[in-house]
Design a protein around this motif. Structure first.
Motif, PDB file in Angstrom:
ATOM      1  N   GLY A   1       4.972  -8.304   1.356  1.00 25.57           N
ATOM      2  CA  GLY A   1       5.130  -8.311  -0.065  1.00 25.57           C
ATOM      3  C   GLY A   1       5.551  -7.020  -0.782  1.00 25.57           C
ATOM      4  N   PRO A   2       6.075  -6.906  -1.987  1.00 26.65           N
ATOM      5  CA  PRO A   2       6.003  -5.554  -2.791  1.00 26.65           C
ATOM      6  C   PRO A   2       4.707  -5.065  -3.151  1.00 26.65           C
ATOM      7  CG  PRO A   2       6.513  -7.564  -4.231  1.00 26.65           C
ATOM      8  CD  PRO A   2       6.396  -8.063  -3.004  1.00 26.65           C
ATOM      9  N   TRP A   3       3.547  -5.704  -3.197  1.00 23.44           N
ATOM     10  CA  TRP A   3       2.300  -5.052  -3.238  1.00 23.44           C
ATOM     11  C   TRP A   3       1.611  -4.533  -2.209  1.00 23.44           C
ATOM     12  CZ3 TRP A   3       1.371  -4.196  -8.003  1.00 23.44           C
ATOM     13  CH2 TRP A   3       1.885  -5.298  -9.101  1.00 23.44           C
ATOM     14  N   GLU A   4       1.831  -5.091  -0.867  1.00 25.52           N
ATOM     15  CA  GLU A   4       1.296  -4.567   0.088  1.00 25.52           C
ATOM     16  C   GLU A   4       2.312  -3.156   0.274  1.00 25.52           C
ATOM     17  OE1 GLU A   4       2.107  -7.748   0.173  1.00 25.52           O
ATOM     18  OE2 GLU A   4       0.402  -8.841   0.599  1.00 25.52           O
ATOM     19  N   ILE A   5       3.658  -2.976   0.148  1.00 27.24           N
ATOM     20  CA  ILE A   5       4.598  -1.866   0.259  1.00 27.24           C
ATOM     21  C   ILE A   5       3.919  -0.783  -0.550  1.00 27.24           C
ATOM     22  CG2 ILE A   5       6.573  -0.966   0.208  1.00 27.24           C
ATOM     23  CD1 ILE A   5       7.875  -3.661   1.216  1.00 27.24           C
ATOM     24  N   ILE A   6       3.622  -1.021  -1.984  1.00 29.59           N
ATOM     25  CA  ILE A   6       3.140  -0.269  -2.778  1.00 29.59           C
ATOM     26  C   ILE A   6       1.883   0.385  -2.329  1.00 29.59           C
ATOM     27  CG2 ILE A   6       2.294   0.158  -5.219  1.00 29.59           C
ATOM     28  CD1 ILE A   6       4.391  -2.079  -6.121  1.00 29.59           C
ATOM     29  N   LEU A   7       0.952  -0.641  -1.891  1.00 32.83           N
ATOM     30  CA  LEU A   7      -0.311  -0.179  -1.287  1.00 32.83           C
ATOM     31  C   LEU A   7      -0.139   0.657  -0.167  1.00 32.83           C
ATOM     32  CD1 LEU A   7      -3.564  -0.608  -1.575  1.00 32.83           C
ATOM     33  CD2 LEU A   7      -3.384  -2.339   0.174  1.00 32.83           C
ATOM     34  N   LEU A   8       0.740   0.501   0.736  1.00 29.30           N
ATOM     35  CA  LEU A   8       0.918   1.355   1.907  1.00 29.30           C
ATOM     36  C   LEU A   8       1.419   2.696   1.294  1.00 29.30           C
ATOM     37  CD1 LEU A   8       2.332  -1.294   4.438  1.00 29.30           C
ATOM     38  CD2 LEU A   8       0.004   0.046   4.659  1.00 29.30           C
ATOM     39  N   LEU A   9       2.577   2.893   0.624  1.00 30.80           N
ATOM     40  CA  LEU A   9       2.893   4.026  -0.281  1.00 30.80           C
ATOM     41  C   LEU A   9       1.940   4.845  -0.580  1.00 30.80           C
ATOM     42  CD1 LEU A   9       6.441   2.825  -1.503  1.00 30.80           C
ATOM     43  CD2 LEU A   9       5.958   4.300   0.500  1.00 30.80           C
ATOM     44  N   LEU A  10       0.937   4.169  -1.551  1.00 25.92           N
ATOM     45  CA  LEU A  10      -0.069   5.188  -2.152  1.00 25.92           C
ATOM     46  C   LEU A  10      -1.155   5.617  -1.107  1.00 25.92           C
ATOM     47  CD1 LEU A  10      -1.047   2.763  -5.262  1.00 25.92           C
ATOM     48  CD2 LEU A  10       0.164   4.987  -5.377  1.00 25.92           C
ATOM     49  N   LEU A  11      -1.381   4.700  -0.199  1.00 25.25           N
ATOM     50  CA  LEU A  11      -2.319   5.089   0.892  1.00 25.25           C
ATOM     51  C   LEU A  11      -1.691   6.387   1.758  1.00 25.25           C
ATOM     52  CD1 LEU A  11      -4.763   4.653   2.677  1.00 25.25           C
ATOM     53  CD2 LEU A  11      -3.410   3.311   4.020  1.00 25.25           C
ATOM     54  N   ALA A  12      -0.384   6.466   2.014  1.00 25.50           N
ATOM     55  CA  ALA A  12       0.402   7.578   2.816  1.00 25.50           C
ATOM     56  C   ALA A  12       0.256   8.677   1.640  1.00 25.50           C
ATOM     57  CB  ALA A  12       1.531   7.130   3.047  1.00 25.50           C
ATOM     58  N   LEU A  13       0.536   8.626   0.485  1.00 25.80           N
ATOM     59  CA  LEU A  13       0.262   9.740  -0.631  1.00 25.80           C
ATOM     60  C   LEU A  13      -1.079  10.437  -0.517  1.00 25.80           C
ATOM     61  CD1 LEU A  13       1.797  11.217  -2.757  1.00 25.80           C
ATOM     62  CD2 LEU A  13       0.959   9.390  -4.227  1.00 25.80           C
TER      63      LEU A  13
END
Length: 75
Positions: free
Chosen positions: A5-17
Motif C-alpha cells: 500500500g501507499p504507507w509501505e511505499i512511503i516507509l521504503l522511500l524514507l528508509l532509502a533517504l
C-alpha cells in the motif's frame, strides 16, 4: 503475497533517504534508469551504434585560457 500500500511505499522511500542520503538518491535513480534502458534495448535488439570520432563534440578552449596563453607568448 500481500499487497503493498501507499504507507509501505512511503516507509521504503524514507528508509532509502536515511540510508543513502539526499545527494546520492538522484545518482542512484539515474544509474538505475540507465541500466534498465540498456537492458531493455539489449533484450529488444534496439541498440544505437557507438558514435564515430567525427561525431563526437569537440572541446572548446575557454576564453580565459586563450587570453592567458596569448599574454604569455607576447611577454
Amino acid at each position: 503475497m500481500p499487497n503493498i500500500g501507499p504507507w509501505e511505499i512511503i516507509l521504503l522511500l524514507l528508509l532509502a533517504l536515511l540510508l543513502f542520503g539526499a545527494k546520492r538518491l538522484p545518482e542512484i535513480g539515474r544509474s538505475l534508469g540507465t541500466g534498465m534502458r540498456e537492458f531493455k534495448d539489449s533484450v529488444s535488439g534496439n541498440s544505437k551504434p557507438d558514435p564515430t570520432p567525427q561525431e563526437l563534440p569537440t572541446a572548446a578552449v575557454p576564453t580565459e585560457t586563450a587570453q592567458q596563453s596569448r599574454e604569455e607568448t607576447t611577454v
